[in-house]
Design an enzyme around this catalytic site. Structure first.
Site, mmCIF file in Angstrom:
data_model
loop_
_atom_site.group_PDB
_atom_site.id
_atom_site.type_symbol
_atom_site.label_atom_id
_atom_site.label_comp_id
_atom_site.label_asym_id
_atom_site.label_seq_id
_atom_site.Cartn_x
_atom_site.Cartn_y
_atom_site.Cartn_z
ATOM 1 C CG HIS A 192 -1.875 -1.128 1.232
ATOM 2 N ND1 HIS A 192 -2.722 -1.674 2.235
ATOM 3 C CD2 HIS A 192 -2.470 -1.861 0.193
ATOM 4 C CE1 HIS A 192 -3.494 -2.600 1.859
ATOM 5 N NE2 HIS A 192 -3.161 -2.700 0.585
ATOM 6 C CD GLN A 193 5.100 -0.239 -1.957
ATOM 7 O OE1 GLN A 193 4.429 -0.220 -3.177
ATOM 8 N NE2 GLN A 193 5.775 -1.385 -1.497
#
Ligand SMILES: Cc1cc2nc3c(=O)[nH]c(=O)nc-3n(C[C@H](O)[C@H](O)[C@H](O)COP(=O)(O)OP(=O)(O)OC[C@H]3O[C@@H](n4cnc5c(N)ncnc54)[C@H](O)[C@@H]3O)c2cc1C
Ligand SMILES: *[C@@H]1O[C@H](CO)[C@@H](O)[C@H](O)[C@H]1NC(C)=O
Ligand SMILES: *[C@@H]1O[C@H](CO)[C@@H](O)[C@H](O)[C@H]1NC(C)=O
Ligand SMILES: *[C@@H]1O[C@H](CO)[C@@H](O)[C@H](O)[C@H]1NC(C)=O
Length: 632
Positions: A564-565
């Protein structure tokens, strides 16, 4: 169709013959390894490539469009769809990957399992110091989709919008228009809800993307949801009024099949003559006038040949949170020093790729129960013909599970530093199975779990009834977890370090494990003799099981990311030194260029990123239309 047929034949052969059934259950170690390898290579790998259904166009060199969109993930697909609603506008969508094979439709086979195929860019984090001690290379996988539909083709399909406060915070950070009240209409715009539990006013039917319950549920998730309520967590629609509580997962599934960005937004409008989609085409540079700082086109490579496309109005970059910063840097937009090092002429000095947040996860909390309420390989194999039938004809059955992930609990641990009781610091992810359920075949690679760890932790559970609760940190304080040491080189984006100097995140994970234990000791789960698995994680043998020290060791040994960058092209006002785009998603100081994808999210949020990605696409498209339609 070819692959679907082969898949069915393979399953039918297995499921129709008693001898093969027993064989599969009693397979020897080396044969399991061989299946693992064959599965990677042939079933999910190259073997199934080349089934194009979106026409593989070659556009004439130098063609002019109104808009060029780079990337077909949730944001890029929505962009291409909404902009091409205006018949006078000509749109080019450039996607590096190809048309996905049909195997990606089948949830159980495609959730987090396509890492080793060409559908993944194949990035990895750098070697970590204090984390990932038990993972190969002491690192973690950073899979990102390289296929039409982007990461929605290879993800778990879990549909989470996040907390209302997430968006209110974006607005407070100097981004007008992004408060929850203002973005909710965009979440609603694309949704076609098929959900049992919904809060009125928070869902709608009729949008492009089907959001539905998973058609199959284990008994274990029902029991777990009861137990969580006994522990004081309300049963909620976590995408509704109040996120805090327990719930079944909502997923991007349509009739039991993966509903990806391409299926929801591109295929239905393929007939539009003004939308051109070119696959297997990698954008290598956004063309920008050095004097006027106006973006006017894109250079891309297809079949080893370089093409140029001209954009009369705008270039929209939607290449995802690792590739968008990369493309910007290749185009001369990025940190000055770094671009000079690479020999790229600087068009604009901006902190591209300097910031990143992620959600770290720990898969080591496992329970066994004394009845078959979890998924069991034996049961699945015995009934496989039934499940295949159910899947093909009704879109139901075990093939539709989102990798066995079934429930979320959003909690606030006592380690939280945020005073608001409605803002969670942890997400507990319930799976009615463990890696052992399918003998380590499908999911352990996503978490980068090596075989020797699997053999100690999971192998003994292979014929037991086991489930797993995975924790994921969602609170903002984990900012500390990521400090960028270096920068991207021309083709790789790496050198991030996961650091946690104050040990906050470790404390939060331990507090969450305590809460998992409390939930599991409630009457509903006690009835099934729910017991935590006390096998020690290899590398942590010296600690007493279940002490804080033990869990800290465990977390530092088996560290993974949910990929979930965010914030690599952070959205923020001019005076925000970390900002790359403004609240209208325009790249600061460059004309006619926007970044529209999850890379603009300015802070870690309490959500998985697919739903926010769609929302950003919808809002971005409206912003673009507002500019160009009011002028004419
Ligand atoms: C294994 C895995 C599981 C996940 N599970 C979930 C989940 O269950 N729920 C959830 O909400 N989120 C999940 N996520 C995250 C979520 O899918 C992504 O965050 C989201 O898809 C990001 O959207 P995006 O539009 O920003 O980028 P992407 O979806 O990554 O799309 C970017 C697109 O741009 C293309 N592209 C990149 N560079 C170029 C270039 N130079 N030229 C042309 N095209 C280019 C890529 O090929 C890709 O198609 C998961 C992610 C992974 C990896
Ligand atoms: C397209 O045009 C550019 C110059 O504008 C040139 O460098 C490139 O080789 C051309 N590509 C093809 C396929 O003709
Ligand atoms: C949090 O709760 C756990 C037990 O539930 C306790 O051991 C721990 O000391 C508490 N931590 C804080 C900071 O209060
Ligand atoms: C499972 O364990 C519970 C609690 O110990 C017990 O009451 C129940 O009878 C057990 N069930 C079976 C099938 O052994």
């Amino acid at each position: 169709m070819k692959c679907q047929i082969l898949l069915i034949v393979a399953f039918l052969v297995i499921s129709s013959r008693g001898t093969s059934q027993n064989l599969l259950l009693e397979l020897k170690e080396d044969i399991i390894d061989e299946i693992h390898r064959l599965f990677k290579t042939y079933i999910l790998g190259d073997y199934f490539y080349g089934e194009q259904t979106v026409e593989d166009v070659i556009t004439e060199n130098g063609t002019t469009y109104d808009f060029i969109v780079i990337g077909s993930g949730p944001s890029g697909s929505v962009m291409a769809n909404r902009l091409s609603e205006i018949p006078e506008w000509k749109i080019l969508l450039i996607e590096a990957g190809e048309d996905p094979s049909l195997i990606t439709d089948v949830p159980v086979l495609s959730c987090g399992t396509l890492l080793w195929t060409g559908y993944n860019w194949g990035y990895r984090a750098e070697k970590q110091d204090g984390f990932c001690r038990g993972c190969p290379g002491q690192t973690m996988n950073w899979p990102h989709g390289k296929v039409l539909g982007g990461t929605t083709i290879i993800n778990y399909m879990l549909f989470t919008r996040g907390n209302h406060l997430d968006y209110d915070k974006w607005a407070d950070m100097g981004n007008p228009g992004w408060s929850y009240k203002e973005v909710l209409p965009y979440f609603l715009k694309f949704e076609d809800a098929h959900l049992e539990k919904i809060d009125r006013g928070y869902h709608r039917k009729g949008g492009y993307l089907s959001v539905s319950d998973v058609p199959i549920r284990s008994k274990a998730i029902d029991v777990y949801i009861d137990a969580a309520q006994e522990a004081g967590h309300p049963y909620v629609d976590y995408n509704g009024k109040n996120q805090m509580g327990v719930s079944y997962v909502q997923t991007a599934l349509r009739k039991g099949r993966r509903h990806s960005a391409d299926k929801a937004f591109l295929r239905p409008v393929r007939h539009r003559g003004n939308l051109v989609i070119t696959t297997k085409s990698t954008a290598v540079e956004i063309l920008i006038h050095p004097d006027t700082k106006e973006a006017y086109g894109v250079k891309y490579v297809k079949n080893y040949v370089e093409y140029t496309a001209v954009a009369k109005k705008e270039v929209i970059l939607s290449a995802g949170s690792l590739n968008s910063p990369q493309v910007l840097m290749l185009s001369g937009i990025g940190p000055k020093e770094h671009l000079k090092e690479l020999g790229i002429p600087v068009k604009r000095d901006l902190p591209v790729g300097q910031k990143m947040y992620d959600h770290v996860t720990f898969p080591g909390v496992i329970y066994v129960v004394n009845e078959t309420i979890t998924y069991s390989l034996e049961e699945i194999i015995l009934n496989l013909h039934k499940y295949i039938y159910e899947y093909l004809f009704y879109g139901k059955g075990v093939l539709t599970t989102a990798g066995f992930v079934e429930g979320f609990t959003y909690i606030k641990t006592n380690a939280s530093q945020d005073p608001n009781p409605n803002y969670p610091d942890m997400e507990l992810i319930f799976a009615g199975a463990t890696f052992s359920t399918i003998r380590g075949l499908l999911y352990r690679d996503f978490f980068n779990i090596p075989k020797y760890v699997y053999d100690v932790m999971w192998k003994p559970l292979e014929h037991k009834n086991a489930y797993q609760v995975t924790v994921s940190i969602v609170e903002k304080k984990m900012e500390k977890m990521f400090e960028k040491k270096n920068n991207c080189d021309k083709f790789m984006f790496s050198d991030y370090t996961y650091a946690d100097p104050e040990n906050h995140d470790i404390k939060t994970v331990i507090a969450a494990i305590r809460e998992i234990q409390r939930i599991n000791s409630q009457p509903s789960l006690r009835k099934y003799g729910a017991t935590i698995v006390t096998t020690k994680i290899p590398g942590c043998e010296e600690y007493t099981f279940d002490t804080d020290e033990y869990w800290e060791c465990g977390i530092r040994t088996l560290t993974a990311t949910l990929v979930h960058q965010v914030a690599t092209c952070k959205m923020g006002p001019h005076n925000d030194k970390e900002a790359v785009v403004d609240a209208k998603l325009r790249v600061h100081g460059i004309k006619n260029l926007r970044v529209v994808d999850t890379s603009v999210i300015p802070m870690p949020i309490t959500a998985h990123l697919m739903a926010p990605g769609y929302m950003i696409g919808e809002k971005g498209a409206d912003i673009v239309k507002e500019r160009w339609l009011s002028n004419h």
